[in-house]
Design a protein around this motif. Structure first.
Motif, PDB file in Angstrom:
ATOM      1  N   ALA A  80       0.805  -1.232   0.000  1.00  0.00           N
ATOM      2  CA  ALA A  80       0.000   0.000   0.000  1.00  0.00           C
ATOM      3  C   ALA A  80       0.836   1.279   0.000  1.00  0.00           C
ATOM      4  N   GLY A  81       0.420   2.222  -0.832  1.00  0.00           N
ATOM      5  CA  GLY A  81       1.072   3.528  -0.858  1.00  0.00           C
ATOM      6  C   GLY A  81       0.157   4.590  -0.287  1.00  0.00           C
ATOM      7  N   GLU A  82      -0.828   4.141   0.498  1.00  0.00           N
ATOM      8  CA  GLU A  82      -1.768   5.115   1.057  1.00  0.00           C
ATOM      9  C   GLU A  82      -2.135   4.734   2.483  1.00  0.00           C
ATOM     10  N   ASN A  84      -4.792  18.401  -8.939  1.00  0.00           N
ATOM     11  CA  ASN A  84      -5.444  17.113  -8.655  1.00  0.00           C
ATOM     12  C   ASN A  84      -4.443  16.137  -8.043  1.00  0.00           C
ATOM     13  N   GLY A  85      -3.997  16.434  -6.851  1.00  0.00           N
ATOM     14  CA  GLY A  85      -3.016  15.590  -6.166  1.00  0.00           C
ATOM     15  C   GLY A  85      -1.612  16.164  -6.313  1.00  0.00           C
ATOM     16  N   ALA A  86      -0.731  15.717  -5.403  1.00  0.00           N
ATOM     17  CA  ALA A  86       0.674  16.140  -5.471  1.00  0.00           C
ATOM     18  C   ALA A  86       1.318  15.585  -6.736  1.00  0.00           C
ATOM     19  N   LYS A  87       0.825  14.444  -7.198  1.00  0.00           N
ATOM     20  CA  LYS A  87       1.347  13.858  -8.437  1.00  0.00           C
ATOM     21  C   LYS A  87       1.158  14.850  -9.588  1.00  0.00           C
ATOM     22  N   HIS A  88      -0.020  15.394  -9.685  1.00  0.00           N
ATOM     23  CA  HIS A  88      -0.320  16.372 -10.728  1.00  0.00           C
ATOM     24  C   HIS A  88       0.527  17.635 -10.542  1.00  0.00           C
ATOM     25  N   TYR A  93      13.843   6.186  -5.748  1.00  0.00           N
ATOM     26  CA  TYR A  93      12.984   7.361  -5.948  1.00  0.00           C
ATOM     27  C   TYR A  93      11.514   6.949  -6.033  1.00  0.00           C
ATOM     28  N   TRP A  94      10.649   7.923  -5.875  1.00  0.00           N
ATOM     29  CA  TRP A  94       9.214   7.655  -6.089  1.00  0.00           C
ATOM     30  C   TRP A  94       9.020   7.325  -7.569  1.00  0.00           C
ATOM     31  N   VAL A  95       8.258   6.278  -7.804  1.00  0.00           N
ATOM     32  CA  VAL A  95       8.167   5.618  -9.101  1.00  0.00           C
ATOM     33  C   VAL A  95       7.860   6.554 -10.288  1.00  0.00           C
ATOM     34  N   SER A  96       7.133   7.618 -10.071  1.00  0.00           N
ATOM     35  CA  SER A  96       6.654   8.412 -11.215  1.00  0.00           C
ATOM     36  C   SER A  96       7.620   9.470 -11.740  1.00  0.00           C
ATOM     37  N   TYR A  97       8.631   9.859 -10.934  1.00  0.00           N
ATOM     38  CA  TYR A  97       9.465  10.996 -11.378  1.00  0.00           C
ATOM     39  C   TYR A  97      10.104  10.805 -12.762  1.00  0.00           C
ATOM     40  N   PRO A  98      10.807   9.659 -12.993  1.00  0.00           N
ATOM     41  CA  PRO A  98      11.487   9.560 -14.293  1.00  0.00           C
ATOM     42  C   PRO A  98      10.509   9.633 -15.467  1.00  0.00           C
ATOM     43  N   ASN A 142      11.263  10.477   2.546  1.00  0.00           N
ATOM     44  CA  ASN A 142      11.370   9.798   1.260  1.00  0.00           C
ATOM     45  C   ASN A 142      10.505   8.540   1.142  1.00  0.00           C
ATOM     46  N   ASN A 143       9.893   8.427  -0.011  1.00  0.00           N
ATOM     47  CA  ASN A 143       9.286   7.181  -0.450  1.00  0.00           C
ATOM     48  C   ASN A 143      10.234   6.634  -1.518  1.00  0.00           C
ATOM     49  N   PRO A 144      10.844   5.478  -1.381  1.00  0.00           N
ATOM     50  CA  PRO A 144      10.500   4.365  -0.504  1.00  0.00           C
ATOM     51  C   PRO A 144      11.372   4.194   0.751  1.00  0.00           C
ATOM     52  N   ALA A 150      10.915  20.123  -4.613  1.00  0.00           N
ATOM     53  CA  ALA A 150      10.897  19.574  -3.252  1.00  0.00           C
ATOM     54  C   ALA A 150       9.543  18.923  -3.015  1.00  0.00           C
ATOM     55  N   ASP A 151       9.538  17.599  -3.047  1.00  0.00           N
ATOM     56  CA  ASP A 151       8.287  16.866  -2.824  1.00  0.00           C
ATOM     57  C   ASP A 151       8.195  16.574  -1.325  1.00  0.00           C
ATOM     58  N   GLU A 152       7.326  17.330  -0.637  1.00  0.00           N
ATOM     59  CA  GLU A 152       7.265  17.266   0.832  1.00  0.00           C
ATOM     60  C   GLU A 152       5.963  16.623   1.313  1.00  0.00           C
ATOM     61  N   ILE A 153       5.433  15.717   0.489  1.00  0.00           N
ATOM     62  CA  ILE A 153       4.115  15.139   0.755  1.00  0.00           C
ATOM     63  C   ILE A 153       4.039  14.362   2.081  1.00  0.00           C
ATOM     64  N   TYR A 154       5.202  13.824   2.539  1.00  0.00           N
ATOM     65  CA  TYR A 154       5.181  13.055   3.795  1.00  0.00           C
ATOM     66  C   TYR A 154       5.617  13.887   4.998  1.00  0.00           C
ATOM     67  N   GLU A 155       5.579  15.206   4.878  1.00  0.00           N
ATOM     68  CA  GLU A 155       6.181  16.047   5.926  1.00  0.00           C
ATOM     69  C   GLU A 155       5.630  15.787   7.330  1.00  0.00           C
TER      70      GLU A 155
HETATM   71  C1  PLP Z   1       6.691  10.821  -2.884  1.00  0.00           C
HETATM   72  C2  PLP Z   1       5.295  10.965  -3.376  1.00  0.00           C
HETATM   73  N1  PLP Z   1       4.951  12.101  -4.006  1.00  0.00           N
HETATM   74  C3  PLP Z   1       3.705  12.290  -4.479  1.00  0.00           C
HETATM   75  C4  PLP Z   1       2.738  11.317  -4.334  1.00  0.00           C
HETATM   76  C5  PLP Z   1       1.380  11.582  -4.910  1.00  0.00           C
HETATM   77  O1  PLP Z   1       0.471  12.024  -3.985  1.00  0.00           O
HETATM   78  P1  PLP Z   1      -0.995  12.470  -4.411  1.00  0.00           P
HETATM   79  O2  PLP Z   1      -1.934  11.398  -3.969  1.00  0.00           O
HETATM   80  O3  PLP Z   1      -1.239  13.746  -3.682  1.00  0.00           O
HETATM   81  O4  PLP Z   1      -1.019  12.660  -5.883  1.00  0.00           O
HETATM   82  C6  PLP Z   1       3.052  10.117  -3.694  1.00  0.00           C
HETATM   83  C7  PLP Z   1       2.040   9.051  -3.585  1.00  0.00           C
HETATM   84  O5  PLP Z   1       2.338   7.895  -3.402  1.00  0.00           O
HETATM   85  C8  PLP Z   1       4.365   9.936  -3.193  1.00  0.00           C
HETATM   86  O6  PLP Z   1       4.719   8.809  -2.559  1.00  0.00           O
END
Ligand code: PLP
Length: 392
Positions: free
Chosen positions: A42-44, A102-106, A128-133, A178-180, A206-211
């Motif tokens: 789970a990532g949530e 629409n989310g930190a991803k967006h 790294y978080w899977v989506s960056y590259p 950091n994720n992971p 700076a992705d600070e989503i887990y702050e």
């Molecule tokens: C490091 C990192 N950044 C961003 C996100 C995306 O978050 P959001 O649900 O706000 O799009 C995730 C979600 O797994 C994440 O792990």
């Protein structure tokens, strides 16, 4: 032309489906067949969104708050985010420097699209978080991966950053906590990184989503708060998914120098337009309301983190660094002689335990276990995990 003949653009062809989602899908399919799978994928957060946040969205719906909003978000929410960034992070942003997405991803994707282009290199420390590259590739730029080591707590050292830089380097993506890996950069480490970035005018995403999820003595430090240069070069991303258990609401934001925020606003206005109107009211309630639910979730995660790490550190031939943030333990399986994908596949089919292979995060020596699940499942899953490791 048949549908199979349809031409897919070069841009779309170079991105790969998210590996984290595919393992999750396999585990869900096994569960649907009645198999007792322990899911560490789970990532949530496994918690529900706090009640007062849900209520704010319900009230918004009932009051007909169901129309388009300004593309960058409702002014009250942008103002509340500016206030949050000032109070929690020591950052001074005007609401016009903030774009709600629409989310930190967006928000990450928008930030990369607004600043990077063909010919640019974007530095990404691995794991790294899977989506960056893939986001970088979609922008036509080139991801450049900086490996890190368990010895250094899976953190990029300033010299690693310096050595990876070329005249084409445009941006560094730094994710702390950091994720992971669960690593958290200290102020000193960030200062050294910002100094290097400032010398060459390199942007920092700076992705600070887990702050909000930091443990023990670790402190979250916002990169933009390090110095004036840090502020001018940093695009700060944050959101509601992880801290307020709001993953499905799709609400995140970017705070950046005015020119970048304006460019992101334009991109967003022509692509998705505003994030969901009533979700924004929920986000406002999250920021303005009682913060105790966040503290309660953090405490529960902390207890599970200690349990999971203690158990893992007793299993022979695997190693881990105690995570200081987020809700994952990254396990080094390199002594076992299997690729991460092979390990994860065998673990799932033989022991009914789902983990995410580190290959998804650019580090094949590892697998990621999430503790965003109940302690009962963690206990049962770790019993199976331990037995499985002993058979290798
Ligand atoms: C490091 C990192 N950044 C961003 C996100 C995306 O978050 P959001 O649900 O706000 O799009 C995730 C979600 O797994 C994440 O792990």
């Amino acid at each position: 032309m048949t549908t199979t003949d349809m031409e897919i653009s070069a841009r779309a062809s170079q991105v790969t489906p998210s590996l984290t989602l595919s393992i999750d899908a396999k585990a869900k399919a096994m569960k649907a067949e009645g198999i007792d799978v322990c899911g560490f994928g789970a990532g949530e957060p496994d918690f529900d969104t706090p009640e007062h946040i849900k209520q704010a969205a319900i009230t918004a719906l009932q009051n007909g708050f169901t129309k388009y909003t300004p593309s960058s978000g409702i002014p009250e929410l942008r103002a509340a985010i500016a206030e949050k960034l000032a109070n929690d992070n020591g950052l001074s942003y005007k609401p016009t420097q903030i774009v709600v997405s629409n989310g930190a991803k967006h928000a990450c994707y928008n930030a990369i699209l607004a600043t990077c282009q063909p010919g640019d290199e974007v530095l990404i420390p691995a794991p790294y978080w899977v989506s960056y590259p893939d986001m970088v590739k979609l922008a036509g730029a080139e991801p450049v991966i900086i490996p890190t080591s368990e010895r250094n707590g899976w953190k990029m050292r300033a010299e690693d950053f310096e050595n990876a830089m070329t005249p084409r380097t445009k941006m560094l993506i730094l994710n702390s906590p950091n994720n992971p890996s669960g690593s958290v950069y200290t102020r000193d480490e960030l200062e050294a990184i910002v100094d290097i970035a400032a010398a060459e005018d390199i942007y920092i995403l700076a992705d600070e989503i887990y702050e909000k999820l930091v443990y023990d003595d670790a402190k979250h430090v916002s990169i933009a708060s390090i110095s004036k240069d840090g502020y001018n070069l940093t695009l700060t991303v944050n959101g509601f998914s992880k801290s307020y258990a709001m993953t499905g609401w799709r609400l995140g934001y970017l705070a950046a120098p005015e020119a970048v925020a304006k460019a992101v606003d334009s991109i967003q206005s022509h692509s998705t337009a505003n994030p969901c109107s009533f979700a924004q009211r929920g986000g406002l309630a999250a920021l303005k309301g009682d913060q105790q639910p966040i503290a309660d979730m953090r405490e529960e995660f902390d207890m599970r983190r200690n349990y999971m790490f203690d158990r893992i550190s007793k299993i022979p031939n695997i190693t881990a660094v105690k995570p200081q943030g987020a809700f994952y333990v990254l396990v080094n399986i390199s002594q076992l002689g299997l690729t991460s994908q092979n390990f994860a596949d065998r673990l799932l089919s033989k022991a009914n335990v789902a983990v995410v292979p580190g290959a998804a995060f650019g580090d094949d020596r590892t697998v990621r276990l999430s503790y965003a699940t109940s302690l009962d499942i963690i206990k049962k899953g770790l019993d199976r995990f331990q037995d499985f490791c002993r058979t290798l």
